[in-house]
Design an enzyme around this catalytic site. Structure first.
Site, PDB file in Angstrom:
ATOM      1  N   LEU A 107      55.345  69.142  33.752  1.00  0.00           N
ATOM      2  CA  LEU A 107      55.064  67.774  34.846  1.00  0.00           C
ATOM      3  C   LEU A 107      54.187  68.559  35.823  1.00  0.00           C
ATOM      4  O   LEU A 107      54.579  69.407  36.564  1.00  0.00           O
ATOM      5  CB  LEU A 107      56.379  67.257  35.563  1.00  0.00           C
ATOM      6  CG  LEU A 107      57.428  66.730  34.462  1.00  0.00           C
ATOM      7  CD1 LEU A 107      58.596  66.011  35.357  1.00  0.00           C
ATOM      8  CD2 LEU A 107      56.854  65.754  33.390  1.00  0.00           C
TER       9      LEU A 107
ATOM     10  N   GLY B 156      52.418  66.128  40.844  1.00  0.00           N
ATOM     11  CA  GLY B 156      52.408  66.412  42.132  1.00  0.00           C
ATOM     12  C   GLY B 156      50.934  67.016  42.878  1.00  0.00           C
ATOM     13  O   GLY B 156      50.554  67.998  42.263  1.00  0.00           O
TER      14      GLY B 156
ATOM     15  N   ARG C 226      51.619  69.426  50.860  1.00  0.00           N
ATOM     16  CA  ARG C 226      51.833  70.668  51.977  1.00  0.00           C
ATOM     17  C   ARG C 226      51.190  72.058  51.718  1.00  0.00           C
ATOM     18  O   ARG C 226      51.083  72.778  52.628  1.00  0.00           O
ATOM     19  CB  ARG C 226      53.423  70.936  51.776  1.00  0.00           C
ATOM     20  CG  ARG C 226      54.382  70.030  52.655  1.00  0.00           C
ATOM     21  CD  ARG C 226      55.629  70.465  52.536  1.00  0.00           C
ATOM     22  NE  ARG C 226      56.200  71.551  52.764  1.00  0.00           N
ATOM     23  CZ  ARG C 226      57.250  72.279  52.146  1.00  0.00           C
ATOM     24  NH1 ARG C 226      57.974  71.781  51.252  1.00  0.00           N
ATOM     25  NH2 ARG C 226      57.639  73.588  52.507  1.00  0.00           N
TER      26      ARG C 226
ATOM     27  N   THR D 247      60.750  61.828  38.398  1.00  0.00           N
ATOM     28  CA  THR D 247      60.711  62.704  37.284  1.00  0.00           C
ATOM     29  C   THR D 247      60.714  61.848  35.959  1.00  0.00           C
ATOM     30  O   THR D 247      60.045  62.488  34.955  1.00  0.00           O
ATOM     31  CB  THR D 247      61.633  63.861  37.455  1.00  0.00           C
ATOM     32  OG1 THR D 247      62.934  63.339  37.686  1.00  0.00           O
ATOM     33  CG2 THR D 247      61.218  64.728  38.497  1.00  0.00           C
TER      34      THR D 247
ATOM     35  N   GLY E  50      69.016  69.097  43.633  1.00  0.00           N
ATOM     36  CA  GLY E  50      70.247  68.297  42.900  1.00  0.00           C
ATOM     37  C   GLY E  50      71.185  69.432  42.747  1.00  0.00           C
ATOM     38  O   GLY E  50      71.173  70.144  42.339  1.00  0.00           O
TER      39      GLY E  50
ATOM     40  N   GLU F 249      71.369  63.970  42.942  1.00  0.00           N
ATOM     41  CA  GLU F 249      70.428  64.372  44.041  1.00  0.00           C
ATOM     42  C   GLU F 249      70.997  64.549  45.233  1.00  0.00           C
ATOM     43  O   GLU F 249      71.869  63.664  45.821  1.00  0.00           O
ATOM     44  CB  GLU F 249      69.313  63.295  43.989  1.00  0.00           C
ATOM     45  CG  GLU F 249      68.616  63.342  42.561  1.00  0.00           C
ATOM     46  CD  GLU F 249      68.075  64.883  42.410  1.00  0.00           C
ATOM     47  OE1 GLU F 249      67.122  65.207  43.233  1.00  0.00           O
ATOM     48  OE2 GLU F 249      68.357  65.269  41.353  1.00  0.00           O
TER      49      GLU F 249
ATOM     50  N   ASN G  71      70.197  72.324  40.455  1.00  0.00           N
ATOM     51  CA  ASN G  71      69.374  72.079  39.455  1.00  0.00           C
ATOM     52  C   ASN G  71      67.988  72.587  39.550  1.00  0.00           C
ATOM     53  O   ASN G  71      67.437  72.447  40.478  1.00  0.00           O
ATOM     54  CB  ASN G  71      69.232  70.384  39.089  1.00  0.00           C
ATOM     55  CG  ASN G  71      68.366  69.950  38.237  1.00  0.00           C
ATOM     56  OD1 ASN G  71      67.844  70.871  37.284  1.00  0.00           O
ATOM     57  ND2 ASN G  71      67.605  68.936  38.282  1.00  0.00           N
TER      58      ASN G  71
ATOM     59  N   TYR H 237      24.640 101.759  42.709  1.00  0.00           N
ATOM     60  CA  TYR H 237      25.095 100.658  42.171  1.00  0.00           C
ATOM     61  C   TYR H 237      24.605 100.771  40.706  1.00  0.00           C
ATOM     62  O   TYR H 237      23.312 100.607  40.603  1.00  0.00           O
ATOM     63  CB  TYR H 237      24.132  99.407  42.879  1.00  0.00           C
ATOM     64  CG  TYR H 237      24.419  98.215  42.095  1.00  0.00           C
ATOM     65  CD1 TYR H 237      25.552  97.548  41.834  1.00  0.00           C
ATOM     66  CD2 TYR H 237      23.294  97.565  41.848  1.00  0.00           C
ATOM     67  CE1 TYR H 237      25.614  96.538  41.183  1.00  0.00           C
ATOM     68  CE2 TYR H 237      23.195  96.306  41.065  1.00  0.00           C
ATOM     69  CZ  TYR H 237      24.593  95.817  40.726  1.00  0.00           C
ATOM     70  OH  TYR H 237      24.435  94.731  39.954  1.00  0.00           O
TER      71      TYR H 237
HETATM   72  C1  UD1 Z   1      63.660  67.748  41.372  1.00  0.00           C
HETATM   73  C2  UD1 Z   1      65.004  67.214  40.720  1.00  0.00           C
HETATM   74  C3  UD1 Z   1      66.049  68.078  41.413  1.00  0.00           C
HETATM   75  C4  UD1 Z   1      65.976  69.538  41.504  1.00  0.00           C
HETATM   76  C5  UD1 Z   1      64.487  69.819  42.010  1.00  0.00           C
HETATM   77  C6  UD1 Z   1      64.366  71.335  41.529  1.00  0.00           C
HETATM   78  C7  UD1 Z   1      64.969  65.031  39.915  1.00  0.00           C
HETATM   79  C8  UD1 Z   1      65.175  63.882  40.220  1.00  0.00           C
HETATM   80  N1  UD1 Z   1      65.268  66.006  40.730  1.00  0.00           N
HETATM   81  O1  UD1 Z   1      63.888  67.270  42.800  1.00  0.00           O
HETATM   82  O2  UD1 Z   1      67.419  67.767  40.809  1.00  0.00           O
HETATM   83  O3  UD1 Z   1      67.130  70.318  42.188  1.00  0.00           O
HETATM   84  O4  UD1 Z   1      63.528  69.068  41.426  1.00  0.00           O
HETATM   85  O5  UD1 Z   1      63.109  71.760  42.351  1.00  0.00           O
HETATM   86  O6  UD1 Z   1      64.326  65.379  38.961  1.00  0.00           O
HETATM   87  N2  UD1 Z   1      56.950  64.776  39.499  1.00  0.00           N
HETATM   88  C9  UD1 Z   1      55.874  63.940  38.935  1.00  0.00           C
HETATM   89  N3  UD1 Z   1      55.978  62.636  39.110  1.00  0.00           N
HETATM   90  C10 UD1 Z   1      56.781  62.005  39.611  1.00  0.00           C
HETATM   91  C11 UD1 Z   1      57.730  62.927  40.363  1.00  0.00           C
HETATM   92  C12 UD1 Z   1      57.859  64.007  40.198  1.00  0.00           C
HETATM   93  O7  UD1 Z   1      54.915  64.501  38.003  1.00  0.00           O
HETATM   94  O8  UD1 Z   1      56.749  60.793  39.874  1.00  0.00           O
HETATM   95  C13 UD1 Z   1      56.898  66.190  39.332  1.00  0.00           C
HETATM   96  C14 UD1 Z   1      56.274  66.975  40.297  1.00  0.00           C
HETATM   97  O9  UD1 Z   1      55.119  67.059  40.462  1.00  0.00           O
HETATM   98  C15 UD1 Z   1      57.142  68.028  40.223  1.00  0.00           C
HETATM   99  C16 UD1 Z   1      58.126  67.868  39.465  1.00  0.00           C
HETATM  100  O10 UD1 Z   1      58.045  66.696  39.002  1.00  0.00           O
HETATM  101  O11 UD1 Z   1      56.577  69.313  39.631  1.00  0.00           O
HETATM  102  C17 UD1 Z   1      59.559  67.598  40.495  1.00  0.00           C
HETATM  103  O12 UD1 Z   1      59.462  66.491  41.355  1.00  0.00           O
HETATM  104  P1  UD1 Z   1      60.171  66.490  42.906  1.00  0.00           P
HETATM  105  O13 UD1 Z   1      59.504  65.402  43.540  1.00  0.00           O
HETATM  106  O14 UD1 Z   1      59.636  67.829  43.456  1.00  0.00           O
HETATM  107  O15 UD1 Z   1      61.560  66.542  42.687  1.00  0.00           O
HETATM  108  P2  UD1 Z   1      62.382  67.091  43.733  1.00  0.00           P
HETATM  109  O16 UD1 Z   1      63.179  66.053  44.760  1.00  0.00           O
HETATM  110  O17 UD1 Z   1      62.078  68.330  44.267  1.00  0.00           O
END
Ligand code: UD1
Ligand code: MG
Length: 452
Positions: free
Chosen positions: A10, A13, A17, A83, A143, A158, A173, A352
């Site tokens: 995945l 993102g 930030r 996710t 999570g 979560e 997680n 050089y």
């Molecule tokens: C997620 C986990 C959480 C874990 C944490 C670890 C879920 C619901 N939660 O939370 O349990 O502790 O990661 O860092 O999975 N992404 C997409 N598309 C989306 C949403 C996310 O590609 O629609 C990708 C993001 O780019 C990222 C990853 O998935 O690489 C995690 O997404 P993020 O929104 O950071 O989840 P967290 O809230 O951190």
């Protein structure tokens, strides 16, 4: 027999930030993008099938994916709905795959192959899903992993949806999950978004799988390994951990690093046995240093090959295409780009050397410059074996210096020099006997009268 594996990374993102024009996952650790690290990891672990999920307007991420892993499929998640939704963006790949499914986040570049192998091992032992967890120093927004008395995983909650008691759990997680399911799309399709964030949480798969009689397992790793990068500060933190690991490995493999914390390695740096690296040395991508070579303090190397027993620096710069034979010496303030040097060749000071070749045992005097660029094109300087180039010579390329030839100091060489000849390009020396003494007397007088 392990089953075939589809890895979904995945990478959708944006990483707001980071405050960057570059998508987050293209920021680099040890000279390679975070996505590149994940792709390499995925390939090293039974990486038969790879799918990368990117956001809209991320053509550049697609390009990076295909250059690192040409066989990968890239899918676009149009809206970031969570996710589980992100994994479903790769629906097509999942549908056509009968085997295990591994989900990785592209912003956790420190994961190791051993950990992934341990996670997949849980599937071999009968789990339908295995989650990579870690004991968090600050559980914060991670999570929480809710375990059953038998050590299996009951659910992932979560943080925003967790009770007070659940928030106290430190086992968190990492986001890395492996699935062995007959109908993964059924399970993923059953995930809803009735939660605090209104997102489709991949983590909800655990309870669904359990309700269907499946077993969920947890594998615990070190927190450092699943460090997620969301800011430049975290990027630097991940880099520091990566470097520490790489230095330890280099030393374990037989290189001496006098001050390891000051040496910066690249993801692909190769150091032979008994290589000695002095303090403050930086390796860009593509460097190999063969056995017994010594890299002295404050040198910068990139895209270069250093032969066995060679001595580089202090304060040397090797740029892409520098190919150095055995026992070559490159001294202080010498820059080498796209030049090969034969065994035992030396350029010890202030030079050089760009575009060309230097034969074995040739000696390049202090201040020699290969004038390789005319403002439009680059040209080559070729120096034969055993040639001697006097100090402060300018070799205007294209030009060839024959084997064993001598170039007088201070020459500007514009024509080829035959083997064993002396080429001298310099005006004759003029001398005026007693001139200095007369000059001093005159000037002293002038100064004395001006002071009156
Ligand atoms: C997620 C986990 C959480 C874990 C944490 C670890 C879920 C619901 N939660 O939370 O349990 O502790 O990661 O860092 O999975 N992404 C997409 N598309 C989306 C949403 C996310 O590609 O629609 C990708 C993001 O780019 C990222 C990853 O998935 O690489 C995690 O997404 P993020 O929104 O950071 O989840 P967290 O809230 O951190
Ligand atoms: Mg996150």
């Amino acid at each position: 027999m392990s089953r075939s594996l589809l890895t979904v990374i995945l990478a959708a993102g944006k990483g707001t930030r980071m405050r960057s024009n570059l998508p987050k996952v293209l920021h680099r650790i040890a000279g390679r993008s975070m996505l590149g690290h994940l792709l390499a990891l995925a390939k090293s672990v039974r990486g038969e099938k790879l799918a990368v999920v990117v956001g809209p307007d991320m053509e550049i991420v697609r390009k990076e994916t295909l250059s690192a892993a040409p066989s990968a499929d890239v899918y676009v998640q149009t809206q970031q709905l969570g996710t589980a939704d992100a994994v479903l963006a790769a629906r097509e790949a999942i549908q056509g795959h009968s085997g295990d499914l591994l989900v990785l986040f592209a912003d956790t570049p420190l994961l190791t192959q051993d950990t992934i192998t341990a996670l997949l091992g849980e599937l071999e032992r009968g789990a339908q899903v295995a989650v990579l967890g870690f004991g968090a120093r600050e559980p914060g927004s991670y999570g929480r992993l809710i375990t059953a008395p038998d050590g299996s995983l009951s659910a992932i909650r979560e943080a925003k949806d967790a009770s007070e008691a659940e928030l106290k759990i430190r086992l968190c997680n990492s986001g890395v999950m492996a699935f062995r399911l007959d109908a993964p799309l059924d399970v993923l399709g059953q995930i809803g978004n009735a939660n605090a964030k209104g997102e489709f949480y991949l983590t909800d798969a655990i309870e669904i799988i359990r309700s269907r009689g499946g077993r969920a397992a947890v594998v615990v790793c070190d927190e450092d390994e699943v460090l997620g990068v969301n800011s430049r500060r975290e990027l630097a933190g991940a880099e520091a951990i990566w470097q520490r690991r790489a230095r330890d490995k280099a030393m374990a493999d037989g290189a001496t690093l006098i001050a390891p914390e000051t040496v910066w390695l690249s993801f692909d740096t190769v150091l032979g046995r008994d290589v000695v690296i002095e303090p403050n040395v930086f390796f860009g991508p593509g460097v190999t240093v063969e056995d017994g070579a010594e890299i002295k303090a404050n040198s910068h190397l990139e895209g270069a090959r250093v032969g066995a027993g060679a001595r580089i620096g202090p304060f040397a710069r090797l740029r892409p295409g520098a190919v150095l034979g055995r026992d070559v010496h490159i001294g202080n303030f010498v820059e080498v780009k796209n030049v090969s040097l034969g065994d035992g060749a030396k350029a010890n000071h202030l030079s050089y050397l760009g575009d060309g070749s230097v034969g074995a045992k040739a000696n390049i005097g202090a201040g020699t410059i290969f004038c390789n660029y005319d403002g439009f094109f680059k040209h080559k300087t070729e120096i034969g074996e055993g040639a001697f180039v006097g100090s402060n010579s300018a070799l205007v390329a294209p030009v060839k210096i024959g084997a064993g030839a001598y170039i007088g100091s201070g020459s500007v060489i514009t024509k080829d020099v035959p083997a064993d000849a002396l080429a001298l390009e310099r005006s004759g020396q003029e001398e005026r006997a007693g001139w200095a003494q007369k000059f001093r007397t005159m000037m002293a007088r002038r100064k004395a009268s001006a002071a009156k």
